[in-house]
Design a protein around this motif. Structure first.
Motif, PDB file in Angstrom:
ATOM      1  N   TYR A 202      31.460  36.611  48.402  1.00 11.33           N
ATOM      2  CA  TYR A 202      30.715  37.767  47.588  1.00 11.33           C
ATOM      3  C   TYR A 202      29.878  38.447  48.483  1.00 11.33           C
ATOM      4  O   TYR A 202      28.580  38.345  48.269  1.00 11.33           O
ATOM      5  CB  TYR A 202      30.289  37.182  46.263  1.00 11.33           C
TER       6      TYR A 202
ATOM      7  N   ASP B 262      42.624  36.295  40.059  1.00  8.70           N
ATOM      8  CA  ASP B 262      41.435  36.919  39.616  1.00  8.70           C
ATOM      9  C   ASP B 262      41.003  38.220  40.404  1.00  8.70           C
ATOM     10  O   ASP B 262      40.682  39.172  40.111  1.00  8.70           O
ATOM     11  CB  ASP B 262      40.309  36.188  39.358  1.00  8.70           C
ATOM     12  N   ASP B 263      40.726  37.859  41.883  1.00  8.18           N
ATOM     13  CA  ASP B 263      40.202  38.899  42.657  1.00  8.18           C
ATOM     14  C   ASP B 263      41.282  40.142  42.716  1.00  8.18           C
ATOM     15  O   ASP B 263      40.787  41.428  43.187  1.00  8.18           O
ATOM     16  CB  ASP B 263      40.400  38.269  44.166  1.00  8.18           C
TER      17      ASP B 263
HETATM   18 MG    MG Z   1      38.006  33.815  43.256  1.00  5.68          MG
END
Ligand code: MG
Ligand code: PRP
Ligand code: ZN
Length: 210
Positions: free
Chosen positions: A117, A50-51
């Motif tokens: 994050y 996903d990143d």
């Molecule tokens: Mg992730």
């Protein structure tokens, strides 16, 4: 042909595949293959981390993608966003050890926080006037307090079971997220036409579910 990137395995994977199928698109998916072609629509599906999805869509390696807003906004690529998809809802939260003292966000002043994050967390702390030591790690963030790596963590919470099994307590919501459809900003006419067709079908699916 339009190329769609989705998460290979994780919270978004199953619902992303379900949405594509509900759009009437058929394909054979095997867990070991990282690429597949639809049999009844000019669509190729890539299975990625996903990143990596926002970057690939920004660069045009993939034309469109399905990704969490958490990853998109963290990477500063929210301009790629086309449509909120309403699934894979989760939140980015701060958590501390179950027994740790915590009053409000100022408790974190001068403390160390582990997260994947750093940008979203820094923005939140700055808005609260708190300065903390952010340690960026790419995974298994929840283990950090128990091994003395950090005083707190900031990570994605969905059901909350990962926090509980690591003896952590959620104390602040930093960011609310759901899945979003993203697209490269320089799609040619043909790809744009295919994107519009997909959007039309997605909207029909969403209406039918209401
Ligand atoms: Mg992730
Ligand atoms: C998040 C987070 C936890 C899990 C929390 O990972 O890092 O591992 O979800 O979910 P829960 O509250 O239901 O237990 P994510 O799905 O974002 O995967 P990734 O970090 O591997 O990209
Ligand atoms: Zn440090």
């Amino acid at each position: 042909m339009i190329r769609l990137a989705i998460q290979k395995s994780g919270r978004l994977s199953e619902d992303s595949l379900k949405l594509i199928r509900e759009c009437g698109i058929s394909f054979i998916s095997t867990t070991s293959k990282l690429k597949t072609e639809a049999t009844n629509f000019p669509l190729e599906i890539l299975f990625l981390r996903d990143d990596d999805i926002p970057g690939y869509v920004a660069d045009g390696v993939a034309d469109i993608g399905i990704v969490g807003q958490n990853v998109l906004v963290e990477e500063g690529l929210q301009q790629l966003s086309v449509k909120n998809l309403g699934f894979s809802k989760c939140r980015l939260s701060l958590a501390v050890s179950k027994g740790a003292e915590y009053h409000d966000v100022t408790t974190l002043q001068g403390k160390s926080i582990a997260t994947s994050y750093p940008n979203l967390l820094q923005e939140f702390l700055t808005s609260k006037g708190v300065e903390a030591d952010i340690h960026t790690i790419s995974g298994s963030v929840e283990i950090a307090p128990s091994i003395g790596l950090a005083d707190a963590v900031c990570d994605i919470v969905s059901s909350g079971s990962t926090l509980i099994s690591n003896g952590l307590r959620e104390v602040e919501t930093v960011f609310k997220s759901e899945a979003v459809l993203i697209a490269n900003q320089n799609l040619d006419q043909e790809k744009n036409r295919l994107l519009q067709q997909l959007l039309f079908r997605m909207e029909a699916v969403q209406k039918a579910q209401k």
